[in-house]
Design a protein around this motif. Structure first.
Motif, PDB file in Angstrom:
ATOM      1  N   THR A   1      -2.573  11.987  -0.898  1.00 31.83           N
ATOM      2  CA  THR A   1      -1.959  13.226  -0.003  1.00 31.83           C
ATOM      3  C   THR A   1      -0.618  13.831  -1.598  1.00 31.83           C
ATOM      4  OG1 THR A   1      -0.049  11.709   0.993  1.00 31.83           O
ATOM      5  CG2 THR A   1      -2.007  13.111   1.880  1.00 31.83           C
ATOM      6  N   THR A   2      -0.617  13.080  -2.642  1.00 28.44           N
ATOM      7  CA  THR A   2       0.487  12.833  -3.642  1.00 28.44           C
ATOM      8  C   THR A   2      -0.540  14.647  -4.520  1.00 28.44           C
ATOM      9  OG1 THR A   2       0.755  10.928  -3.832  1.00 28.44           O
ATOM     10  CG2 THR A   2       1.490  12.609  -5.594  1.00 28.44           C
TER      11      THR A   2
ATOM     12  N   ASP B   1      -4.076   2.170  -5.805  1.00 27.39           N
ATOM     13  CA  ASP B   1      -3.911   1.509  -4.725  1.00 27.39           C
ATOM     14  C   ASP B   1      -4.495   0.606  -4.156  1.00 27.39           C
ATOM     15  OD1 ASP B   1      -1.842   1.427  -3.146  1.00 27.39           O
ATOM     16  OD2 ASP B   1      -1.732   3.285  -1.506  1.00 27.39           O
TER      17      ASP B   1
ATOM     18  N   GLN C   1       4.962  14.178   1.967  1.00 27.96           N
ATOM     19  CA  GLN C   1       3.229  13.150   1.532  1.00 27.96           C
ATOM     20  C   GLN C   1       3.027  13.973   0.698  1.00 27.96           C
ATOM     21  OE1 GLN C   1       0.950  12.398   4.096  1.00 27.96           O
ATOM     22  NE2 GLN C   1       2.209  11.940   5.893  1.00 27.96           N
TER      23      GLN C   1
ATOM     24  N   CYS D   1       4.538   8.859  -4.022  1.00 31.27           N
ATOM     25  CA  CYS D   1       3.827   8.676  -4.696  1.00 31.27           C
ATOM     26  C   CYS D   1       4.513   6.822  -4.938  1.00 31.27           C
ATOM     27  CB  CYS D   1       3.522   9.082  -6.077  1.00 31.27           C
ATOM     28  SG  CYS D   1       4.647   8.930  -7.466  1.00 31.27           S
TER      29      CYS D   1
ATOM     30  N   ALA E   1       3.483   6.076   2.225  1.00 30.39           N
ATOM     31  CA  ALA E   1       3.362   7.527   2.869  1.00 30.39           C
ATOM     32  C   ALA E   1       3.516   7.916   4.240  1.00 30.39           C
ATOM     33  CB  ALA E   1       2.221   8.594   1.864  1.00 30.39           C
TER      34      ALA E   1
ATOM     35  N   THR F   1      -0.946   8.737  -3.845  1.00 28.38           N
ATOM     36  CA  THR F   1      -1.919   8.379  -2.443  1.00 28.38           C
ATOM     37  C   THR F   1      -2.648   9.069  -2.384  1.00 28.38           C
ATOM     38  OG1 THR F   1      -0.637   9.849  -1.016  1.00 28.38           O
ATOM     39  CG2 THR F   1       0.700   8.081  -1.862  1.00 28.38           C
TER      40      THR F   1
ATOM     41  N   SER G   1       0.531  -1.061   0.262  1.00 27.01           N
ATOM     42  CA  SER G   1       0.308   0.288  -0.180  1.00 27.01           C
ATOM     43  C   SER G   1       0.243   1.288   0.135  1.00 27.01           C
ATOM     44  CB  SER G   1      -1.113   0.143   1.034  1.00 27.01           C
ATOM     45  OG  SER G   1      -1.522   1.000   1.180  1.00 27.01           O
ATOM     46  N   ILE G   2       0.909   1.475  -1.454  1.00 27.40           N
ATOM     47  CA  ILE G   2       1.781   3.087  -1.315  1.00 27.40           C
ATOM     48  C   ILE G   2       0.923   4.116   0.199  1.00 27.40           C
ATOM     49  CG2 ILE G   2       2.055   5.501  -3.055  1.00 27.40           C
ATOM     50  CD1 ILE G   2       2.989   2.261  -3.740  1.00 27.40           C
ATOM     51  N   THR G   3      -0.690   4.178   0.011  1.00 26.20           N
ATOM     52  CA  THR G   3      -0.873   4.919   1.235  1.00 26.20           C
ATOM     53  C   THR G   3       0.012   4.819   2.598  1.00 26.20           C
ATOM     54  OG1 THR G   3      -2.772   5.993  -0.330  1.00 26.20           O
ATOM     55  CG2 THR G   3      -3.068   5.919   2.459  1.00 26.20           C
ATOM     56  N   LYS G   4      -0.320   3.120   3.120  1.00 27.82           N
ATOM     57  CA  LYS G   4       0.687   3.695   3.930  1.00 27.82           C
ATOM     58  C   LYS G   4       1.735   3.481   4.137  1.00 27.82           C
ATOM     59  CE  LYS G   4      -2.586  -0.605   5.269  1.00 27.82           C
ATOM     60  NZ  LYS G   4      -2.608  -2.086   5.812  1.00 27.82           N
TER      61      LYS G   4
END
Length: 794
Positions: A164-165, A190, A139, A143, A131, A162, A126-129
């Motif tokens: 926040t990207t 994602d 942040q 990516c 980040a 993500t 997970s890219i979000t995790k």
């Protein structure tokens, strides 16, 4: 085009992927700092140093030329974190462990330059995790970036944002990855394993399961699911061996760990055979054994029943081969209705693929186009699942899939989505590709980088105009189309098979020159597929040879030579836009052009000795002239032979540059030429180069006499050849052909330093070429090549 300027890149992790990503970056002349852990013994950067050294030994070669490894700076996290501040892009490529990655981010965050982009090369985490472990200030610049292995050769790169990207970050990265690195980008959501690995690995698991259901061996499955099925030639199990069975198992585990609610979850179970091979250390090609094992020259395949390797070589049954040659709609119908187990197997994996892609499209991708491109670029498929489905007849195939789901034959009982049955004829149309999440057809990206692609790769049903039906046609015969896109530069496209150069092609090129010189700024020689030209069309000359012998061939060879001289001395710049292969006469056509614009993965060389001949389209004259030019550039009194010998060796050994970079080393691509990483930008760059040359007041080279090495050079070469012949390294006929090549590149029986013309050397080429045509040994080589496609050594 405004670009984010990437002057230097840091790659974190010197493992297989990290090191090879670094290699591809330096292929594209982007300097790299390659980081890894500090070594416990020896130099602190020993891990990175070893990885860099290993890049020079790997096959297929990650580096275009081994010398470019010098552009990679070895580093370690203990001593060199400050170097991160010099980098505009940081790519993290360490092992697929969330805890390790998060720990590394904490360590590097204070040192990353404020303007730099940070991306994780992960195949499914997970890219979000990831980040979330970064400071809030970084942040927006972070990516996911997923290169496929091996990075130099695989087209696909997935970019993952993500929440926040900053959107502009992906825009900058997409432009850099496309134009500078030559990759084809798909933006993925994602979700676990993103698009290509999600669909591709699910497909491989389905293939393994269906192969067991129908009792098919691995070699038969690979023959069935390779090129004849419109997929990568390595099929399924060979592909798994190449990727690495441990890597495949890791991707499968990501599915198992993160998709418990997936309606296909039961099909994500690790196959027992895969688990057994991994436990035995048979991890595929890198371990010397997997589903296959090579013993000497023999290829063996695993027999699960015997738990041992047995001879491979199983093939598809003839009836299935015949079915696979039918038009798509008929093909799928016959596969579904056949009682043959192999045919039933193929229908089953097609059905499973259609079913899976339709059910998951909304959650994994923005549109159906992204899935189809991901499977083409990441898994070597000729068509993606949605393209194939649409071509076969959308509603009919949908009905067949639904019937199989209802009958319990499918891998899951999940119904096809409602949008599949809304009366549509497919998911790709002129206005774009279907997006279930947006409930509309989404057009292609309008990013400025794609304005450099006159004819980008497109999906079936998109309504894109074929390149050779575009523009304004100026002339056409059966083997050449002459046309223009902008009314300023003429384009000549060879349309013959393999773009072989025949008398008809020569006629078309001369006509293109006439048209260009009459009122255009330049001429670009370009064709829209992966062949510039595979050489002269020997078959086209066979009737002449049979009727008149070598005497009848000589005038045709002279016409070819005169045409290439016309290209060289044209009043407008001629630019050869080269992609794929440029061999023999194709190489000669390019070296007589004013400039070459070359796709990175282009194979260039003079290969005529493979059919027992010498180059006769001016290739050897070019070697002699270039040697004289290089000698005089360094020192007016330089020994010409020192510059001739490399060119002689390249021609006599039929050396082929296996990249544009290597072709530059061989002298077929010059320092002043342009290497283009992305194949779809080739035509744009070539046209712009022609215009720039014209705007700069282009004038053709002035014809000059130039010095040659003469009989002394010939004697030196022949002495070395005699040693090779007497030592059994070359045959007597090889000695004879190589001696004739030496005769031309050294200028014949003249004193060293004698001044000669290109026409004089071409006459020598022509004389030797025609004499060889009547040599029995050469005739054996020609007939062997025409009948088997393989060189005959005699």
């Amino acid at each position: 085009m405004n670009r984010f300027n990437v002057r230097k890149v840091a790659v974190l992790g010197a493992g297989v992927m990290g090191a090879q990503i670094a290699a591809h970056l330096v292929n594209c002349k982007v300097p790299v700092v390659l980081f890894d852990l500090p070594a416990k013994e020896g130099p602190k950067s020993a891990i990175a140093l070893k990885a860099i050294d290993n890049l020079k030994k790997l096959k297929p070669a990650p580096l275009g030329v081994a010398e470019d490894a010098a552009l990679i700076t070895p580093a370690n996290y203990e001593e060199h974190l400050a170097l991160l501040g010099e980098c505009d892009l940081v790519i993290e490529a360490i092992a697929e462990r969330m805890d390790w990655k998060l720990d590394l981010y904490t360590k590097i965050a204070p040192h990353v330059a404020p303007h730099a982009l940070l991306a994780s090369n992960t195949s499914g985490l997970s890219i979000t995790k990831l980040a979330a472990a970064l400071p809030a200030s970084i942040q927006p610049q972070f990516c996911g970036i997923h290169f496929f292995n091996p990075p130099r050769y695989m087209a696909l790169v997935e970019l993952i944002a993500t929440p926040t990207t900053e959107p502009v970050v992906l825009d900058h990265l997409e432009a850099f990855v496309t134009t500078t690195l030559g990759k084809s980008v798909v933006r993925a959501k994602d979700t676990p394993n993103f698009i290509a690995n999600r669909v591709g690995i699910a497909g491989m698991l389905a293939t393994i399961k269906e192969a067991e259901n129908f009792g098919l061996s691995y070699d038969v499955v690979d023959d069935l699911t390779g090129k004849k099925f419109g997929r990568a030639s390595s099929g399924t199990f060979r592909t798994a061996d190449v990727v690495g069975l441990d890597t495949m198992a890791h991707v499968i585990k990501t599915l198992q760990d993160n998709l418990q609610d997936d309606p296909f979850y039961a099909s994500y179970a690790t196959p027992a055979v895969l688990d057994g091979l991994i436990k035995a250390g048979a991890l595929g090609q890198k371990a010397g054994a997997g589903f296959y094992k090579k013993v000497g020259k023999d290829i063996l395949r695993l027999d699960p029943a015997k738990q041992d390797y047995v001879p491979a070589g199983g093939k598809a049954e003839p009836i299935v081969d015949r079915i696979l040659k039918k038009p798509v709609a008929e093909r799928l119908k016959l596969l579904r209705e056949s009682s043959n187990p192999q045919a039933q197997f193929l229908w089953a994996i097609l059905r499973d693929g259609f079913h899976y892609a339709a059910v998951h499209l909304e959650s994994i991708a923005d549109s159906a186009r992204d899935v189809d491109f991901a499977m083409r670029w990441g898994f070597g498929a000729k068509q993606g699942p949605f393209e194939l489905w649409q071509e076969a007849g959308w509603q009919q195939v949908a009905t067949w899939v639904k019937e199989d789901i209802d009958a319990g034959k499918a891998l899951s009982s999940a119904p096809l989505p409602d949008w599949v049955f809304d009366g549509r004829t497919g998911v790709h149309a002129a206005e774009g590709s279907w997006s279930p999440s947006q409930k509309r057809y989404v057009p292609r990206s309008a990013l400025q980088v794609y304005q450099r692609q006159h004819f980008p790769e497109n999906v079936l049903g998109s309504g894109a105009v074929a390149p050779l039906q575009s523009g304004t046609e100026l002339f056409k015969n059966d083997e050449v189309r002459v046309w223009t896109l902008d009314g300023e530069v003429v384009i000549a496209s060879i349309t013959a098979k393999l773009h072989l150069i025949s008398p008809l092609v020569v006629e078309g090129l001369l006509k293109a020159l006439d048209i260009a010189e009459a009122g255009y700024q330049g001429l670009v020689i370009w064709s829209p597929d992966d062949v510039f030209s595979a050489g002269a069309n020997l078959e086209a000359l066979m009737p002449v040879f049979m009727k008149s012998g070598a005497k009848g061939i000589a005038p045709e060879v002279k016409k070819l030579q005169d045409a290439f001289l016309r290209v060289r001395y044209s009043n407008v710049p001629v630019v050869s836009a080269m992609r794929g292969i440029a061999l023999g006469g194709g190489c000669e056509l390019s070296v007589y052009s004013a400039k070459r614009v070359v796709a990175m993965e282009t194979y260039v060389g003079l290969v005529e000795v493979g059919v027992g001949l010498v180059p006769a389209g001016g290739g050897l004259a070019y070697i002699a002239r270039r040697a004289a030019e290089m000698a005089s550039a360094g020192n007016a009194n330089a020994d010409i032979f020192a510059f001739v010998k490399d060119g002689f060796t390249n021609a006599a050994m039929a050396k082929v540059g296996t990249s544009a970079l290597e072709s530059r080393k061989l002298g077929y691509v010059l320092d002043s030429d342009v290497i283009v990483p992305h194949k779809d930008e080739l035509l744009f760059v070539a046209i712009e180069q022609a215009k720039a040359m014209a705007a700069s007041g282009y004038r053709a080279p002035v014809k000059r006499l130039f010095p040659v090495a003469g009989r002394n050079g010939i004697a030196t070469v022949k002495a070395q050849l005699a040693n090779m012949r007497d030592g059994g390294f070359i045959s007597q006929h090889d000695f004879h052909i190589s001696s004739l090549i030496a005769d031309v590149v050294c200028g014949g029986d003249v004193d060293a330093g004698s001044l000669v013309s290109e026409e004089y050397l071409m006459a020598l080429e022509r004389k030797h070429f025609c004499a060889l045509l009547e040599n029995g040994k050469t005739q054996e080589r020609i007939m062997g090549m025409l009948s088997t496609g393989k060189p005959v050594r005699n």
